[in-house]
Design a protein around this motif. Structure first.
Motif, PDB file in Angstrom:
ATOM      1  N   ALA A  27       0.820  -1.222   0.000  1.00  0.00           N
ATOM      2  CA  ALA A  27       0.000   0.000   0.000  1.00  0.00           C
ATOM      3  C   ALA A  27       0.843   1.256   0.000  1.00  0.00           C
ATOM      4  O   ALA A  27       0.486   2.243   0.659  1.00  0.00           O
ATOM      5  CB  ALA A  27      -0.958  -0.016   1.193  1.00  0.00           C
ATOM      6  N   ARG A  29       1.178   3.528  -2.080  1.00  0.00           N
ATOM      7  CA  ARG A  29       0.500   4.711  -2.603  1.00  0.00           C
ATOM      8  C   ARG A  29      -0.330   5.434  -1.548  1.00  0.00           C
ATOM      9  O   ARG A  29      -0.718   6.576  -1.732  1.00  0.00           O
ATOM     10  CB  ARG A  29      -0.382   4.338  -3.779  1.00  0.00           C
ATOM     11  CG  ARG A  29      -1.545   3.420  -3.466  1.00  0.00           C
ATOM     12  CD  ARG A  29      -2.403   3.153  -4.707  1.00  0.00           C
ATOM     13  NE  ARG A  29      -1.656   2.443  -5.735  1.00  0.00           N
ATOM     14  CZ  ARG A  29      -1.317   3.003  -6.896  1.00  0.00           C
ATOM     15  NH1 ARG A  29      -1.655   4.242  -7.167  1.00  0.00           N
ATOM     16  NH2 ARG A  29      -0.659   2.289  -7.783  1.00  0.00           N
ATOM     17  N   THR A  30      -0.626   4.760  -0.444  1.00  0.00           N
ATOM     18  CA  THR A  30      -1.414   5.392   0.615  1.00  0.00           C
ATOM     19  C   THR A  30      -0.555   6.170   1.609  1.00  0.00           C
ATOM     20  O   THR A  30      -1.096   6.839   2.493  1.00  0.00           O
ATOM     21  CB  THR A  30      -2.224   4.344   1.398  1.00  0.00           C
ATOM     22  OG1 THR A  30      -1.329   3.500   2.129  1.00  0.00           O
ATOM     23  CG2 THR A  30      -3.093   3.508   0.465  1.00  0.00           C
ATOM     24  N   TYR A  31       0.769   6.086   1.457  1.00  0.00           N
ATOM     25  CA  TYR A  31       1.674   6.768   2.376  1.00  0.00           C
ATOM     26  C   TYR A  31       2.056   8.156   1.859  1.00  0.00           C
ATOM     27  O   TYR A  31       2.378   8.317   0.674  1.00  0.00           O
ATOM     28  CB  TYR A  31       2.957   5.957   2.566  1.00  0.00           C
ATOM     29  CG  TYR A  31       2.806   4.752   3.462  1.00  0.00           C
ATOM     30  CD1 TYR A  31       2.263   3.570   2.970  1.00  0.00           C
ATOM     31  CD2 TYR A  31       3.208   4.791   4.794  1.00  0.00           C
ATOM     32  CE1 TYR A  31       2.125   2.455   3.788  1.00  0.00           C
ATOM     33  CE2 TYR A  31       3.066   3.685   5.615  1.00  0.00           C
ATOM     34  CZ  TYR A  31       2.524   2.530   5.098  1.00  0.00           C
ATOM     35  OH  TYR A  31       2.383   1.431   5.914  1.00  0.00           O
ATOM     36  N   SER A  32       2.035   9.108   2.742  1.00  0.00           N
ATOM     37  CA  SER A  32       2.701  10.372   2.465  1.00  0.00           C
ATOM     38  C   SER A  32       4.187  10.158   2.733  1.00  0.00           C
ATOM     39  O   SER A  32       4.562   9.585   3.766  1.00  0.00           O
ATOM     40  CB  SER A  32       2.176  11.470   3.378  1.00  0.00           C
ATOM     41  OG  SER A  32       0.838  11.760   3.084  1.00  0.00           O
ATOM     42  N   GLY A  52       0.065  10.800   0.111  1.00  0.00           N
ATOM     43  CA  GLY A  52      -0.489   9.555  -0.377  1.00  0.00           C
ATOM     44  C   GLY A  52      -1.860   9.770  -0.972  1.00  0.00           C
ATOM     45  O   GLY A  52      -2.516  10.777  -0.725  1.00  0.00           O
ATOM     46  N   SER A  53      -2.289   8.805  -1.794  1.00  0.00           N
ATOM     47  CA  SER A  53      -3.632   8.818  -2.385  1.00  0.00           C
ATOM     48  C   SER A  53      -3.936  10.133  -3.083  1.00  0.00           C
ATOM     49  O   SER A  53      -4.959  10.776  -2.808  1.00  0.00           O
ATOM     50  CB  SER A  53      -4.681   8.552  -1.295  1.00  0.00           C
ATOM     51  OG  SER A  53      -4.460   7.309  -0.682  1.00  0.00           O
ATOM     52  N   ASN A  73       4.636   5.221  -7.796  1.00  0.00           N
ATOM     53  CA  ASN A  73       3.996   4.212  -6.956  1.00  0.00           C
ATOM     54  C   ASN A  73       4.220   2.792  -7.481  1.00  0.00           C
ATOM     55  O   ASN A  73       4.235   1.836  -6.709  1.00  0.00           O
ATOM     56  CB  ASN A  73       2.508   4.499  -6.826  1.00  0.00           C
ATOM     57  CG  ASN A  73       2.227   5.719  -5.969  1.00  0.00           C
ATOM     58  OD1 ASN A  73       2.976   6.032  -5.045  1.00  0.00           O
ATOM     59  ND2 ASN A  73       1.148   6.426  -6.279  1.00  0.00           N
ATOM     60  N   GLN A  99       1.070   7.111   7.030  1.00  0.00           N
ATOM     61  CA  GLN A  99      -0.253   6.949   6.431  1.00  0.00           C
ATOM     62  C   GLN A  99      -1.256   7.913   7.052  1.00  0.00           C
ATOM     63  O   GLN A  99      -2.357   8.068   6.507  1.00  0.00           O
ATOM     64  CB  GLN A  99      -0.762   5.517   6.628  1.00  0.00           C
ATOM     65  CG  GLN A  99      -0.136   4.490   5.716  1.00  0.00           C
ATOM     66  CD  GLN A  99      -0.759   3.127   5.897  1.00  0.00           C
ATOM     67  OE1 GLN A  99      -0.790   2.583   6.999  1.00  0.00           O
ATOM     68  NE2 GLN A  99      -1.255   2.546   4.823  1.00  0.00           N
ATOM     69  N   ARG A 100      -0.881   8.563   8.144  1.00  0.00           N
ATOM     70  CA  ARG A 100      -1.876   9.304   8.913  1.00  0.00           C
ATOM     71  C   ARG A 100      -1.597  10.797   9.051  1.00  0.00           C
ATOM     72  O   ARG A 100      -2.358  11.494   9.693  1.00  0.00           O
ATOM     73  CB  ARG A 100      -1.998   8.704  10.313  1.00  0.00           C
ATOM     74  CG  ARG A 100      -2.523   7.287  10.318  1.00  0.00           C
ATOM     75  CD  ARG A 100      -2.777   6.803  11.734  1.00  0.00           C
ATOM     76  NE  ARG A 100      -3.459   5.520  11.757  1.00  0.00           N
ATOM     77  CZ  ARG A 100      -2.862   4.357  11.720  1.00  0.00           C
ATOM     78  NH1 ARG A 100      -1.551   4.302  11.662  1.00  0.00           N
ATOM     79  NH2 ARG A 100      -3.553   3.233  11.754  1.00  0.00           N
TER      80      ARG A 100
END
Length: 125
Positions: A27, A29-32, A52-53, A73, A99-100
């Protein structure tokens, strides 16, 4: 996710260098993914981030217009192109991932839970 930074070296002022951050894990691509730097005797400083995203990018005022962050990615890679380098850009450069992290907090190192080992950039006058 595990991160490995590479590409540092010695360059003259005005020159260019390309840093890379290779990531392993799912995943991506979901990470900054951000770049920070730390000069001797100074605190760690935010340089740039690709979120990310979506991949939107943000830069510090000191690097905007000279540095470019990009991500691939498919290859789990984030690059940082350093141009028009100055002596004051000399530092160890780290890539970091989260991710957050929210937009208002992208510049704070404490919001990134994953870090690479750092790569040294030395700019000579």
């Amino acid at each position: 996710v595990q991160l490995q930074a590479s590409g540092g070296g010695l360059v003259q002022a005005g020159g260019s260098l390309r840093l890379s951050c290779a990531a392993s894990g799912r995943a991506f691509r979901t990470y900054s993914v951000a770049w920070f730097r730390q000069a001797p005797g100074k605190e760690r400083e935010f340089v740039a981030v690709t979120r990310g995203s979506g991949g939107s990018t943000y830069y510090s005022d000191s690097t905007k217009g000279r540095f470019t962050i990009s991500r691939d990615n498919a290859r789990n890679m984030v690059d940082l192109q350093l141009s028009s380098l100055k002596v004051e850009d000399t530092a160890v450069y780290f890539c970091a991932a989260s991710q957050r992290v929210i937009l208002s907090s992208i510049g704070f190192a404490t919001n990134y839970g994953y870090w690479g080992q750092g790569t040294l950039v030395t700019v000579s006058s």
